[in-house]
Enzyme design. Structure first.
Site, PDB file in Angstrom:
ATOM      1  N   LYS A  73       5.367  -1.870   0.280  1.00 33.69           N
ATOM      2  CA  LYS A  73       4.839  -0.713   1.014  1.00 33.69           C
ATOM      3  C   LYS A  73       5.939   0.072   1.736  1.00 33.69           C
ATOM      4  CE  LYS A  73       0.188  -2.391   2.099  1.00 33.69           C
ATOM      5  NZ  LYS A  73      -0.765  -2.539   3.190  1.00 33.69           N
ATOM      6  N   ASP A 109      -4.692   2.334   5.596  1.00 35.99           N
ATOM      7  CA  ASP A 109      -5.210   1.121   6.262  1.00 35.99           C
ATOM      8  C   ASP A 109      -5.805   1.486   7.624  1.00 35.99           C
ATOM      9  OD1 ASP A 109      -4.414  -0.801   4.300  1.00 35.99           O
ATOM     10  OD2 ASP A 109      -2.363  -0.630   5.006  1.00 35.99           O
TER      11      ASP A 109
END
Ligand code: NAD
Length: 292
Positions: A73, A109
């Site tokens: 990520k 997220d």
């Protein structure tokens, strides 16, 4: 014979390692098929050193978009052509879209967590939040809550390698969101934690406490759980953590588990990929049938 895949089918994919256990291919492929979209989603097991080549290939093969999971990520955000405000602050991205050969990265997220609160009738604007944790999930929530206008974000983390990251988040938010009061305190300072929980509207567990093998435990003394407190957890396995069970038993205003966060970040990704709302209810029905 497979009728859905043809010479025009657009490809999307998940990159990271491990990816074999991921529910993303099943979820997105179900939704593409449901919506009659000529798209398919795969998962590729790649690690950090492979990422530069991977993203060149994404451009060469004109993939439409996809996702990044651990440990890719952070490196992904360095290789994007453009980043969302949240991705820039966090230095990570979990989703990208290919806009005419330029890769746009975002992090959903935190937005998925906040959407899940909203679906449960809780808005963060103007609210005081206590967020336990300073890892990937916690940082995404802290940044998105600040971008969405929370009044205060009180970060508590134990004295481990993540603590410094919490201080980094505070420094970045002070620059990017100066109206939001951000504090960082060691979790070991129990008096300060109790004081902050008493003064807050929303308490969030974004540590891995509650998840196996740390299941059956909570970082919050049950005496601090009160009727006007909203309690939310990022952990979705088990679906109800000890903190959520305690919040329910104490009659807290809301006790919201982590499963919805997972679903809604997927739905936000779907919207980025297709410009459409994800058929969430239909997917949930499909999932329930598969689980039988
Ligand atoms: P991470 O490894 O990046 O961070 C772990 C955090 O937990 C750190 O802040 C660490 O200090 C803290 N921690 C671990 N053990 C602890 C203990 N015994 N006492 C106090 N603090 C402790 O992990 P992450 O990726 O941020 O994930 C954290 C949790 O969030 C996991 O349980 C994960 O499953 C969940 N998560 C859920 C979603 C969702 O969509 N619902 C998405 C991402 C992560």
């Amino acid at each position: 014979m497979e009728k859905r895949i043809n010479g025009h089918t657009g490809l999307l994919a998940l990159f990271g390692t491990p990816v074999g256990h991921s529910g993303s291919p099943a979820m997105y492929n179900f939704c593409f098929q449901h919506d009659g979209l000529d798209l398919a989603y795969m998962a590729f097991d790649v690690n950090i050193p492979d990422m530069e080549q991977t993203l060149s290939t994404v451009k060469l093969w004109n993939l439409r978009g996809g996702n990044f999971t651990m440990p890719c990520k952070n490196i992904a955000s360095e290789l994007m052509d453009e980043l969302s405000p949240a991705s820039k602050i966090i230095g990570a991205c979990n989703v990208f879209v290919n806009k005419d050969g330029k890769l746009y990265g975002d992090v959903t997220d935190g937005a998925g967590f906040i959407k899940n609160l909203s679906v449960n009738g809780v808005e963060v604007k103007g609210k005081k939040m206590v967020v336990l944790g300073a890892g990937g999930a916690a940082t995404a929530i802290q940044v998105q809550a600040a971008l969405d206008g929370a009044a205060e974000v009180a970060i508590f983390n134990r004295d481990d390698e993540f603590f410094e990251r919490a201080e980094g988040t505070k420094a970045k938010l002070e620059k990017e969101c100066p109206d939001v009061k951000v504090t960082v305190t060691k979790l070991e300072e129990a008096d300060k934690l109790a004081e902050a929980v008493k003064a807050c509207d929303i308490l969030v567990n974004a540590t891995s406490v509650g998840m196996k093998p740390q299941d059956g435990i909570s970082l919050i003394d049950t005496a601090l759980l009160r009727e006007d407190l909203v309690v939310a957890d990022t952990v979705y396995n088990p679906e109800k953590t000890q903190l959520i069970l305690d919040a329910e038993a104490a009659g807290c205003a809301k006790a919201i588990g982590g499963k919805g966060m997972l679903l809604w970040q997927g739905a936000l990704n779907y919207q980025l990929f297709t410009g459409k709302e994800m058929p969430v209810e239909e997917y949930q029905k499909f999932q329930a049938e598969q689980a039988k």
